[in-house]
Design a protein around this motif. Structure first.
Motif, PDB file in Angstrom:
ATOM      1  N   GLN A  10       1.016  -1.204  -0.012  1.00 22.77           N
ATOM      2  CA  GLN A  10       0.098  -0.040   0.036  1.00 22.77           C
ATOM      3  C   GLN A  10       0.580   1.396  -0.097  1.00 22.77           C
ATOM      4  OE1 GLN A  10      -3.532   0.073   2.387  1.00 22.77           O
ATOM      5  NE2 GLN A  10      -3.565  -1.896   2.338  1.00 22.77           N
ATOM      6  N   GLN A  11       2.020   1.198   0.709  1.00 23.54           N
ATOM      7  CA  GLN A  11       3.070   2.527   0.727  1.00 23.54           C
ATOM      8  C   GLN A  11       3.455   2.764  -0.939  1.00 23.54           C
ATOM      9  OE1 GLN A  11       2.747   4.430   3.433  1.00 23.54           O
ATOM     10  NE2 GLN A  11       3.986   5.592   2.316  1.00 23.54           N
ATOM     11  N   VAL A  12       3.760   1.379  -1.476  1.00 26.35           N
ATOM     12  CA  VAL A  12       4.230   1.656  -2.761  1.00 26.35           C
ATOM     13  C   VAL A  12       3.173   2.380  -3.463  1.00 26.35           C
ATOM     14  CG1 VAL A  12       4.829   0.424  -4.843  1.00 26.35           C
ATOM     15  CG2 VAL A  12       5.833  -0.534  -2.734  1.00 26.35           C
ATOM     16  N   ILE A  13       1.897   2.047  -3.632  1.00 26.80           N
ATOM     17  CA  ILE A  13       1.044   2.640  -4.387  1.00 26.80           C
ATOM     18  C   ILE A  13       0.839   4.197  -3.946  1.00 26.80           C
ATOM     19  CG2 ILE A  13      -1.699   2.708  -4.603  1.00 26.80           C
ATOM     20  CD1 ILE A  13      -1.393  -0.439  -4.326  1.00 26.80           C
ATOM     21  N   VAL A  14       0.876   4.530  -2.414  1.00 27.83           N
ATOM     22  CA  VAL A  14       0.797   5.549  -2.309  1.00 27.83           C
ATOM     23  C   VAL A  14       1.775   6.713  -2.769  1.00 27.83           C
ATOM     24  CG1 VAL A  14       0.907   7.309  -0.115  1.00 27.83           C
ATOM     25  CG2 VAL A  14      -0.504   5.366  -0.303  1.00 27.83           C
ATOM     26  N   GLU A  15       3.156   6.218  -2.768  1.00 23.91           N
ATOM     27  CA  GLU A  15       4.246   6.975  -3.060  1.00 23.91           C
ATOM     28  C   GLU A  15       4.523   6.895  -4.464  1.00 23.91           C
ATOM     29  OE1 GLU A  15       5.524   9.126  -1.073  1.00 23.91           O
ATOM     30  OE2 GLU A  15       4.465   8.309   0.812  1.00 23.91           O
ATOM     31  N   ALA A  16       3.986   6.076  -5.243  1.00 21.97           N
ATOM     32  CA  ALA A  16       4.296   5.911  -6.868  1.00 21.97           C
ATOM     33  C   ALA A  16       3.963   7.175  -7.245  1.00 21.97           C
ATOM     34  CB  ALA A  16       3.810   4.274  -7.071  1.00 21.97           C
ATOM     35  N   ARG A  17       4.751   7.432  -8.441  1.00 20.22           N
ATOM     36  CA  ARG A  17       4.488   8.360  -9.381  1.00 20.22           C
ATOM     37  C   ARG A  17       3.861   7.815 -10.918  1.00 20.22           C
ATOM     38  NH1 ARG A  17       5.451  13.224  -7.297  1.00 20.22           N
ATOM     39  NH2 ARG A  17       7.168  13.458  -5.779  1.00 20.22           N
ATOM     40  N   ARG A  18       4.041   6.526 -10.797  1.00 23.93           N
ATOM     41  CA  ARG A  18       3.807   6.011 -12.197  1.00 23.93           C
ATOM     42  C   ARG A  18       2.957   4.771 -11.820  1.00 23.93           C
ATOM     43  NH1 ARG A  18       6.078   9.195 -15.264  1.00 23.93           N
ATOM     44  NH2 ARG A  18       8.279   9.392 -15.937  1.00 23.93           N
ATOM     45  N   PRO A  19       2.046   4.147 -12.822  1.00 25.71           N
ATOM     46  CA  PRO A  19       1.314   2.951 -12.507  1.00 25.71           C
ATOM     47  C   PRO A  19       2.084   1.860 -11.819  1.00 25.71           C
ATOM     48  CG  PRO A  19       0.931   4.020 -14.747  1.00 25.71           C
ATOM     49  CD  PRO A  19       2.151   4.578 -14.125  1.00 25.71           C
ATOM     50  N   VAL A  20       1.352   1.325 -10.885  1.00 30.33           N
ATOM     51  CA  VAL A  20       1.587   0.065 -10.376  1.00 30.33           C
ATOM     52  C   VAL A  20       0.571  -0.972 -10.507  1.00 30.33           C
ATOM     53  CG1 VAL A  20       2.152  -0.920  -7.923  1.00 30.33           C
ATOM     54  CG2 VAL A  20       2.577   1.510  -8.278  1.00 30.33           C
ATOM     55  N   VAL A  40     -11.765  -0.418 -17.037  1.00 25.43           N
ATOM     56  CA  VAL A  40     -11.322   0.761 -16.176  1.00 25.43           C
ATOM     57  C   VAL A  40     -12.429   1.234 -15.618  1.00 25.43           C
ATOM     58  CG1 VAL A  40     -11.393   2.010 -18.307  1.00 25.43           C
ATOM     59  CG2 VAL A  40      -9.953   2.702 -16.644  1.00 25.43           C
ATOM     60  N   GLY A  41     -12.035   1.979 -14.613  1.00 22.58           N
ATOM     61  CA  GLY A  41     -13.050   3.035 -13.878  1.00 22.58           C
ATOM     62  C   GLY A  41     -13.082   4.248 -14.039  1.00 22.58           C
ATOM     63  N   GLN A  42     -13.997   4.684 -14.331  1.00 26.49           N
ATOM     64  CA  GLN A  42     -13.904   6.187 -14.639  1.00 26.49           C
ATOM     65  C   GLN A  42     -14.811   7.041 -13.708  1.00 26.49           C
ATOM     66  OE1 GLN A  42     -16.694   8.827 -16.027  1.00 26.49           O
ATOM     67  NE2 GLN A  42     -14.934  10.204 -15.844  1.00 26.49           N
ATOM     68  N   GLN A  43     -14.622   8.166 -13.151  1.00 24.60           N
ATOM     69  CA  GLN A  43     -15.073   8.892 -11.889  1.00 24.60           C
ATOM     70  C   GLN A  43     -15.115  10.263 -12.101  1.00 24.60           C
ATOM     71  OE1 GLN A  43     -13.180   8.538  -8.036  1.00 24.60           O
ATOM     72  NE2 GLN A  43     -11.386   9.485  -8.726  1.00 24.60           N
ATOM     73  N   ASP A  48     -10.364  14.154 -13.919  1.00 23.31           N
ATOM     74  CA  ASP A  48     -10.224  13.037 -12.773  1.00 23.31           C
ATOM     75  C   ASP A  48      -9.654  11.937 -13.095  1.00 23.31           C
ATOM     76  OD1 ASP A  48     -11.163  15.446 -11.100  1.00 23.31           O
ATOM     77  OD2 ASP A  48     -13.084  14.760 -11.110  1.00 23.31           O
ATOM     78  N   SER A  49     -10.173  11.499 -14.213  1.00 22.30           N
ATOM     79  CA  SER A  49      -9.709   9.928 -14.218  1.00 22.30           C
ATOM     80  C   SER A  49      -8.837   9.773 -15.829  1.00 22.30           C
ATOM     81  CB  SER A  49     -10.924   9.081 -14.655  1.00 22.30           C
ATOM     82  OG  SER A  49     -11.965   9.511 -15.390  1.00 22.30           O
ATOM     83  N   ALA A  50      -8.228  10.909 -16.092  1.00 22.25           N
ATOM     84  CA  ALA A  50      -7.652  11.055 -17.435  1.00 22.25           C
ATOM     85  C   ALA A  50      -6.481  10.041 -17.507  1.00 22.25           C
ATOM     86  CB  ALA A  50      -7.166  12.409 -17.694  1.00 22.25           C
ATOM     87  N   ALA A  51      -5.646  10.054 -16.507  1.00 25.49           N
ATOM     88  CA  ALA A  51      -4.416   9.134 -16.431  1.00 25.49           C
ATOM     89  C   ALA A  51      -5.066   7.717 -16.382  1.00 25.49           C
ATOM     90  CB  ALA A  51      -3.659   9.391 -14.943  1.00 25.49           C
ATOM     91  N   ALA A  52      -5.835   7.178 -15.657  1.00 25.25           N
ATOM     92  CA  ALA A  52      -6.335   6.017 -15.662  1.00 25.25           C
ATOM     93  C   ALA A  52      -6.999   5.464 -16.950  1.00 25.25           C
ATOM     94  CB  ALA A  52      -7.231   5.782 -14.627  1.00 25.25           C
ATOM     95  N   LEU A  53      -7.622   6.363 -17.707  1.00 26.07           N
ATOM     96  CA  LEU A  53      -8.258   6.074 -19.053  1.00 26.07           C
ATOM     97  C   LEU A  53      -7.141   6.053 -20.073  1.00 26.07           C
ATOM     98  CD1 LEU A  53     -11.452   8.249 -18.955  1.00 26.07           C
ATOM     99  CD2 LEU A  53     -11.315   6.168 -18.939  1.00 26.07           C
ATOM    100  N   GLU A  54      -6.194   6.788 -20.140  1.00 27.96           N
ATOM    101  CA  GLU A  54      -5.122   7.002 -21.009  1.00 27.96           C
ATOM    102  C   GLU A  54      -4.109   5.593 -20.912  1.00 27.96           C
ATOM    103  OE1 GLU A  54      -2.606   7.702 -23.941  1.00 27.96           O
ATOM    104  OE2 GLU A  54      -4.110   9.056 -23.344  1.00 27.96           O
ATOM    105  N   PHE A  55      -4.121   5.217 -19.680  1.00 19.43           N
ATOM    106  CA  PHE A  55      -3.275   4.064 -19.448  1.00 19.43           C
ATOM    107  C   PHE A  55      -4.262   2.871 -19.860  1.00 19.43           C
ATOM    108  CE2 PHE A  55      -2.076   0.380 -16.705  1.00 19.43           C
ATOM    109  CZ  PHE A  55      -0.749   0.317 -16.991  1.00 19.43           C
ATOM    110  N   ALA A 173      -4.073  -2.692 -12.293  1.00 18.60           N
ATOM    111  CA  ALA A 173      -3.252  -1.404 -12.372  1.00 18.60           C
ATOM    112  C   ALA A 173      -3.563  -0.380 -11.510  1.00 18.60           C
ATOM    113  CB  ALA A 173      -3.138  -1.315 -13.584  1.00 18.60           C
ATOM    114  N   VAL A 174      -3.009   0.166 -10.659  1.00 16.32           N
ATOM    115  CA  VAL A 174      -3.264   1.528  -9.872  1.00 16.32           C
ATOM    116  C   VAL A 174      -2.526   2.544 -10.367  1.00 16.32           C
ATOM    117  CG1 VAL A 174      -3.709   2.546  -7.647  1.00 16.32           C
ATOM    118  CG2 VAL A 174      -3.630   0.187  -7.712  1.00 16.32           C
ATOM    119  N   VAL A 175      -3.227   3.488 -11.115  1.00 16.38           N
ATOM    120  CA  VAL A 175      -2.612   4.487 -11.783  1.00 16.38           C
ATOM    121  C   VAL A 175      -2.773   5.980 -10.957  1.00 16.38           C
ATOM    122  CG1 VAL A 175      -2.569   6.143 -14.053  1.00 16.38           C
ATOM    123  CG2 VAL A 175      -3.292   3.629 -13.917  1.00 16.38           C
TER     124      VAL A 175
END
Length: 178
Positions: A10-20, A40-43, A48-55, A173-175
């Protein structure tokens, strides 16, 4: 069967600047995922969800997979929506058409950039985590956005990312988008 993501993960996810991407050892080898969707989830607003949608679009294009874009919604508390939002919902014909339009608007620029990606739009009433999990059972990848919440006791991920990490039957994938 789900992930058991401990404090380090969870700490890796919190600190990551790139998708994990979290993958369990028992997840299907790449040859067994052909034809399976990417979810993919859009919210919120499109940004708000541009990065997740792009990925998600890039992943679907690279794999030749169908992309299922999911937007979950719930009945608003009595005074949660502003008068402007209520007017927009009325113009759209109600809550569900409003949510469908919000999803379509968020997907529009990416559909133009990735015309080869087949997209299924999925709008459903319910909690975001439960709706995503309900459609991800046969997915090859589930993608969610993450905004870290920082407090005096440390940073944490949101409830949707936390829930799908622990309960999804596919890689997740967590973006980051903060």
């Amino acid at each position: 069967m789900g992930f058991l993501v401990g404090s380090v993960g969870q700490q890796v996810i919190v600190e990551a600047r790139r998708p994990v991407v979290f993958v369990r050892a028992e997840d299907a080898p790449s040859g067994e995922v052909a034809g399976r969707e990417i979810v993919v989830g859009q919210q919120g607003d499109p940004e708000d969800s541009a990065a997740a949608l792009e990925f998600a679009f890039a992943a679907a294009a690279a794999r030749g997979a169908t992309l299922r874009a999911v937007r979950a919604w719930a009945l608003p508390p009595m005074f949660a929506y502003s008068p402007d939002t209520l007017r927009l919902m009325d113009e759209a014909g109600g809550l569900e058409p409003y949510e469908q339009k919000s999803l379509s608007d968020a997907l529009a620029p990416l559909r133009e950039r990735y015309p080869q990606v087949r997209v299924v739009e999925h709008v459903e009433m319910g909690s975001a985590g439960q709706v995503l999990l309900s459609v991800s059972g046969t997915a090859q990848l589930l993608i969610v956005g993450r905004r870290a919440r920082r407090s005096a006791v440390g940073a944490r991920i949101g409830s949707v990312a936390h829930g799908v990490l622990h309960h999804a039957d596919c890689p997740v994938a967590v973006v980051p988008h903060d």
